[in-house]
Design a protein around this motif. Structure first.
Motif, PDB file in Angstrom:
ATOM      1  N   LEU A 147       0.591  -1.068   0.174  1.00  0.00           N
ATOM      2  CA  LEU A 147       0.105   0.424  -0.185  1.00  0.00           C
ATOM      3  C   LEU A 147       1.144   1.174   0.252  1.00  0.00           C
ATOM      4  O   LEU A 147       0.652   1.896  -0.784  1.00  0.00           O
ATOM      5  N   ALA A 148       1.778   1.301   0.802  1.00  0.00           N
ATOM      6  CA  ALA A 148       2.274   2.456   0.910  1.00  0.00           C
ATOM      7  C   ALA A 148       3.015   2.443  -0.163  1.00  0.00           C
ATOM      8  O   ALA A 148       3.869   4.211  -0.355  1.00  0.00           O
ATOM      9  N   SER A 149       3.929   1.341  -0.662  1.00  0.00           N
ATOM     10  CA  SER A 149       4.641   2.039  -2.097  1.00  0.00           C
ATOM     11  C   SER A 149       3.662   2.742  -3.394  1.00  0.00           C
ATOM     12  O   SER A 149       3.770   3.123  -4.276  1.00  0.00           O
ATOM     13  N   ALA A 150       2.308   1.672  -3.135  1.00  0.00           N
ATOM     14  CA  ALA A 150       2.002   2.382  -3.965  1.00  0.00           C
ATOM     15  C   ALA A 150       1.072   3.472  -4.794  1.00  0.00           C
ATOM     16  O   ALA A 150       1.056   4.532  -5.208  1.00  0.00           O
ATOM     17  N   VAL A 151       0.734   4.130  -2.694  1.00  0.00           N
ATOM     18  CA  VAL A 151       0.766   5.388  -2.732  1.00  0.00           C
ATOM     19  C   VAL A 151       1.704   6.393  -2.789  1.00  0.00           C
ATOM     20  O   VAL A 151       1.538   8.000  -3.247  1.00  0.00           O
ATOM     21  N   GLY A 152       2.450   6.203  -2.642  1.00  0.00           N
ATOM     22  CA  GLY A 152       3.961   6.889  -2.386  1.00  0.00           C
ATOM     23  C   GLY A 152       4.691   6.910  -4.025  1.00  0.00           C
ATOM     24  O   GLY A 152       4.286   7.780  -4.217  1.00  0.00           O
ATOM     25  N   GLN A 153       4.104   5.922  -4.993  1.00  0.00           N
ATOM     26  CA  GLN A 153       4.411   6.449  -6.473  1.00  0.00           C
ATOM     27  C   GLN A 153       3.056   7.202  -7.525  1.00  0.00           C
ATOM     28  O   GLN A 153       3.477   7.839  -8.120  1.00  0.00           O
ATOM     29  N   ASP A 154       2.215   7.108  -6.253  1.00  0.00           N
ATOM     30  CA  ASP A 154       1.596   7.849  -7.578  1.00  0.00           C
ATOM     31  C   ASP A 154       0.770   8.939  -6.753  1.00  0.00           C
ATOM     32  O   ASP A 154       0.146   9.582  -5.555  1.00  0.00           O
ATOM     33  N   LYS A 155       1.440  10.504  -6.963  1.00  0.00           N
ATOM     34  CA  LYS A 155       1.128  11.519  -6.849  1.00  0.00           C
ATOM     35  C   LYS A 155       0.031  12.323  -6.193  1.00  0.00           C
ATOM     36  O   LYS A 155      -0.291  13.346  -5.358  1.00  0.00           O
ATOM     37  N   GLU A 156      -0.930  11.612  -7.007  1.00  0.00           N
ATOM     38  CA  GLU A 156      -2.552  12.201  -6.602  1.00  0.00           C
ATOM     39  C   GLU A 156      -2.886  11.416  -5.395  1.00  0.00           C
ATOM     40  O   GLU A 156      -3.425  12.508  -4.259  1.00  0.00           O
ATOM     41  N   TYR A 157      -2.464  10.497  -5.306  1.00  0.00           N
ATOM     42  CA  TYR A 157      -3.493   9.216  -4.376  1.00  0.00           C
ATOM     43  C   TYR A 157      -2.238  10.155  -2.869  1.00  0.00           C
ATOM     44  O   TYR A 157      -2.720   9.751  -1.892  1.00  0.00           O
ATOM     45  N   MET A 158      -0.814  10.342  -3.194  1.00  0.00           N
ATOM     46  CA  MET A 158       0.176  10.720  -1.759  1.00  0.00           C
ATOM     47  C   MET A 158      -0.690  11.981  -1.273  1.00  0.00           C
ATOM     48  O   MET A 158      -0.814  12.201  -0.492  1.00  0.00           O
ATOM     49  N   LYS A 159      -0.660  12.888  -2.754  1.00  0.00           N
ATOM     50  CA  LYS A 159      -1.507  13.830  -2.259  1.00  0.00           C
ATOM     51  C   LYS A 159      -2.919  14.145  -1.083  1.00  0.00           C
ATOM     52  O   LYS A 159      -2.969  14.946  -0.187  1.00  0.00           O
ATOM     53  N   ARG A 160      -3.872  13.189  -1.518  1.00  0.00           N
ATOM     54  CA  ARG A 160      -4.842  12.749  -0.775  1.00  0.00           C
ATOM     55  C   ARG A 160      -5.106  12.454   0.108  1.00  0.00           C
ATOM     56  O   ARG A 160      -5.690  12.785   0.932  1.00  0.00           O
ATOM     57  N   VAL A 161      -3.441  11.689   0.843  1.00  0.00           N
ATOM     58  CA  VAL A 161      -3.360  11.492   1.882  1.00  0.00           C
ATOM     59  C   VAL A 161      -3.341  11.950   3.033  1.00  0.00           C
ATOM     60  O   VAL A 161      -3.656  12.310   4.070  1.00  0.00           O
ATOM     61  N   PHE A 162      -1.916  12.482   1.966  1.00  0.00           N
ATOM     62  CA  PHE A 162      -1.479  13.952   2.891  1.00  0.00           C
ATOM     63  C   PHE A 162      -1.986  14.799   3.400  1.00  0.00           C
ATOM     64  O   PHE A 162      -2.459  15.388   4.599  1.00  0.00           O
ATOM     65  N   THR A 163      -3.760  15.330   2.747  1.00  0.00           N
ATOM     66  CA  THR A 163      -4.752  16.607   3.186  1.00  0.00           C
ATOM     67  C   THR A 163      -5.589  15.566   4.168  1.00  0.00           C
ATOM     68  O   THR A 163      -6.446  16.363   5.066  1.00  0.00           O
ATOM     69  N   SER A 164      -5.737  14.377   4.117  1.00  0.00           N
ATOM     70  CA  SER A 164      -6.476  13.795   5.403  1.00  0.00           C
ATOM     71  C   SER A 164      -5.949  13.524   6.677  1.00  0.00           C
ATOM     72  O   SER A 164      -6.739  13.671   7.340  1.00  0.00           O
ATOM     73  N   PHE A 165      -4.452  13.753   6.094  1.00  0.00           N
ATOM     74  CA  PHE A 165      -4.532  13.869   7.546  1.00  0.00           C
ATOM     75  C   PHE A 165      -3.387  15.080   7.997  1.00  0.00           C
ATOM     76  O   PHE A 165      -2.479  14.920   9.029  1.00  0.00           O
ATOM     77  N   GLY A 166      -4.310  16.189   7.468  1.00  0.00           N
ATOM     78  CA  GLY A 166      -4.035  17.592   7.535  1.00  0.00           C
ATOM     79  C   GLY A 166      -2.558  18.019   7.298  1.00  0.00           C
ATOM     80  O   GLY A 166      -2.338  19.062   7.925  1.00  0.00           O
ATOM     81  N   LEU A 167      -2.120  16.897   6.432  1.00  0.00           N
ATOM     82  CA  LEU A 167      -0.718  18.084   6.225  1.00  0.00           C
ATOM     83  C   LEU A 167      -0.493  18.785   4.911  1.00  0.00           C
ATOM     84  O   LEU A 167      -1.238  18.949   3.976  1.00  0.00           O
ATOM     85  N   PRO A 168       0.228  20.423   4.884  1.00  0.00           N
ATOM     86  CA  PRO A 168      -0.182  20.580   3.837  1.00  0.00           C
ATOM     87  C   PRO A 168       0.309  20.396   2.813  1.00  0.00           C
ATOM     88  O   PRO A 168       1.419  20.246   1.933  1.00  0.00           O
ATOM     89  N   VAL A 169      -0.299  20.562   1.201  1.00  0.00           N
ATOM     90  CA  VAL A 169       0.105  21.100   0.171  1.00  0.00           C
ATOM     91  C   VAL A 169      -0.179  21.644  -0.400  1.00  0.00           C
ATOM     92  O   VAL A 169      -1.031  22.264  -0.242  1.00  0.00           O
ATOM     93  N   GLY A 170       0.719  22.047  -1.877  1.00  0.00           N
ATOM     94  CA  GLY A 170       0.342  22.831  -2.163  1.00  0.00           C
ATOM     95  C   GLY A 170      -0.968  22.881  -3.494  1.00  0.00           C
ATOM     96  O   GLY A 170      -1.424  21.380  -3.651  1.00  0.00           O
ATOM     97  N   PRO A 171      -0.903  23.503  -4.267  1.00  0.00           N
ATOM     98  CA  PRO A 171      -2.477  23.503  -5.394  1.00  0.00           C
ATOM     99  C   PRO A 171      -2.093  22.441  -6.762  1.00  0.00           C
ATOM    100  O   PRO A 171      -0.821  22.612  -7.178  1.00  0.00           O
ATOM    101  N   TYR A 172      -2.753  21.709  -6.714  1.00  0.00           N
ATOM    102  CA  TYR A 172      -2.253  20.949  -8.135  1.00  0.00           C
ATOM    103  C   TYR A 172      -3.730  20.280  -8.443  1.00  0.00           C
ATOM    104  O   TYR A 172      -4.853  20.698  -8.432  1.00  0.00           O
ATOM    105  N   GLU A 173      -3.643  19.878  -9.826  1.00  0.00           N
ATOM    106  CA  GLU A 173      -4.456  18.779 -10.972  1.00  0.00           C
ATOM    107  C   GLU A 173      -4.178  17.819 -11.576  1.00  0.00           C
ATOM    108  O   GLU A 173      -2.865  17.305 -11.512  1.00  0.00           O
ATOM    109  N   VAL A 174      -5.472  16.984 -11.708  1.00  0.00           N
ATOM    110  CA  VAL A 174      -4.802  15.971 -12.336  1.00  0.00           C
ATOM    111  C   VAL A 174      -6.007  16.078 -14.164  1.00  0.00           C
ATOM    112  O   VAL A 174      -6.783  15.985 -13.762  1.00  0.00           O
TER     113      VAL A 174
END
Length: 379
Positions: A147-174
């Motif tokens: 799981l961590a490897s897959a999430v860590g490779q996919d920048k979209e879902y990585m940012k979605r996980v960060f956001t869900s844990f309250g970590l600050p991410v910059g603006p992005y579009e997919v």
């Protein structure tokens, strides 16, 4: 009854490198550095290279042939002991035997493997695919799980996980593959509207790439289509990010017996001969970071806290390099994590831990030991 004086077998480490992604060469370079650092009095080593077409090859244990020389990148095919022979890892968890076979020859057993050190970067290795195979095989391995490897490779879902844990991410579009295939004009308009809201320049990049490959800094509309095509050469799904003005700061996380700890951070200074910190700046022209980053004690403590929080949010294991921007108003914004960061001689992850008191050989040993004590399966 006679006493058995036979010495215990040393743990066998299979260093797997190369792979089918565009980061093939960097994986080879990284593996060469790790092969040099592994304590041969403590471990037996089996180098296995994966060619660009996916063949698992038995390779020479020759780290000196795995470096970038005169700007030329190394390749597994040049290191393979045979042009046709293949290495096979059993998917039976009761059997860790590795077998080598060549067409027309009797398969040869190479012995059991106790742990795999997967030095693969990008898709087909760092993204959970190899980790899934090793889980099926029941072989422990260094680094993040499926799981961590897959999430860590996919920048979209990585940012979605960060956001869900309250970590600050910059603006992005997919832009997803189907969007571009079915209606490229609408996909392009989506990016233009993003630029209207957040401003130019933009960064267009593969959503599941690494080593800064396929990334283009786009200053205006005229360069957009070419940037999209370049990103799509590496990945049909692309990510568009706005420029965050600030300093680039990195921090390493390493698994210790009492849990993950963060290294001193490093700063990537602005590069003068490149538009941004791209592949050539990282690996060919050897752009050097500043270790430790001159950001003060308070900011250092904050980035270390955020790096460990990112590690925990994605359920990482073993190691992570977390990359941040320190914005002009003094806030940290996390850009991405790398679950298998580069281990080349100029890579920032080993340099940060060297400065934190963990030498390169000790770093490699600690990762192997952590993997040996970790079970496969649900944990």
């Amino acid at each position: 009854m006679s006493e058995n004086t036979q010495s215990p077998r040393k743990p066998r480490v299979a260093v797997v490198f190369g792979g089918r992604s565009s980061e093939h060469a960097i994986s080879v370079v990284t593996a060469g550095a790790v092969l040099r650092a592994i304590d041969r009095t403590k471990y037996d080593v089996l180098p296995i290279g994966i060619t660009t077409d996916g063949r698992w090859a038995l390779t020479a244990d020759a780290p000196e042939r795995m470096a970038i020389a005169d700007r030329a990148l190394p390749n597994v095919s040049d290191l393979a002991e045979s042009e046709q022979g293949g290495v096979v890892l059993s998917v039976d968890p009761a059997n860790r035997e590795v077998v080598y076979a060549e067409p027309g020859s009797v398969p040869k057993a190479l012995g059991e493997v106790d742990v795999v050190f997967p030095m693969l970067h990008g898709p087909y290795g760092e993204d959970g695919t190899l980790q899934g195979l090793l889980e099926l095989s029941g072989v422990p391995y260094v680094g993040a799980g499926v799981l961590a490897s897959a999430v860590g490779q996919d920048k979209e879902y990585m940012k979605r996980v960060f956001t869900s844990f309250g970590l600050p991410v910059g603006p992005y579009e997919v832009i997803r593959p189907r969007e571009w295939q079915q209606n490229p004009a609408a996909a392009r308009k989506k990016i233009v509207e993003f630029a209207a809201e957040h401003g130019w320049p933009l960064f267009v990049k593969p959503a599941r790439g690494g080593s800064s490959m396929g990334i283009t800094k786009v200053d205006d509309l005229s360069g957009l289509d070419e940037a999209i095509e370049e990103a799509r050469r590496h990945d049909p799904k692309i990510l568009v990010e706005s420029l965050l003005r600030g300093r680039e700061i990195e921090c390493g996380v390493l698994e210790f017996e009492d849990g993950p700890r963060a290294s001193v951070p490093a700063e990537i200074p602005p590069v003068t001969d490149h538009d941004f910190y791209d592949f050539e700046a990282k690996y060919i022209d050897s752009a050097s970071g500043i270790v430790p980053a001159p950001i003060g004690d308070e900011a250092t403590a904050e980035i270390q806290r955020l790096a460990v929080a990112a590690y925990e949010a994605v359920s990482c294991e073993g190691l992570v390099r977390a990359d941040f921007f320190l914005t002009e108003d003094g806030e940290f914004v996390i850009n991405e994590i790398n679950t298998m960061p580069g281990f080349t001689p100029i890579s920032m992850y080993p340099r940060m831990w060297q400065e934190s008191g963990v030498s390169y050989p000790e770093l490699v040993d600690r990762l192997i030991q952590a993997a040996l004590t970790r079970s496969t399966g649900l944990r």
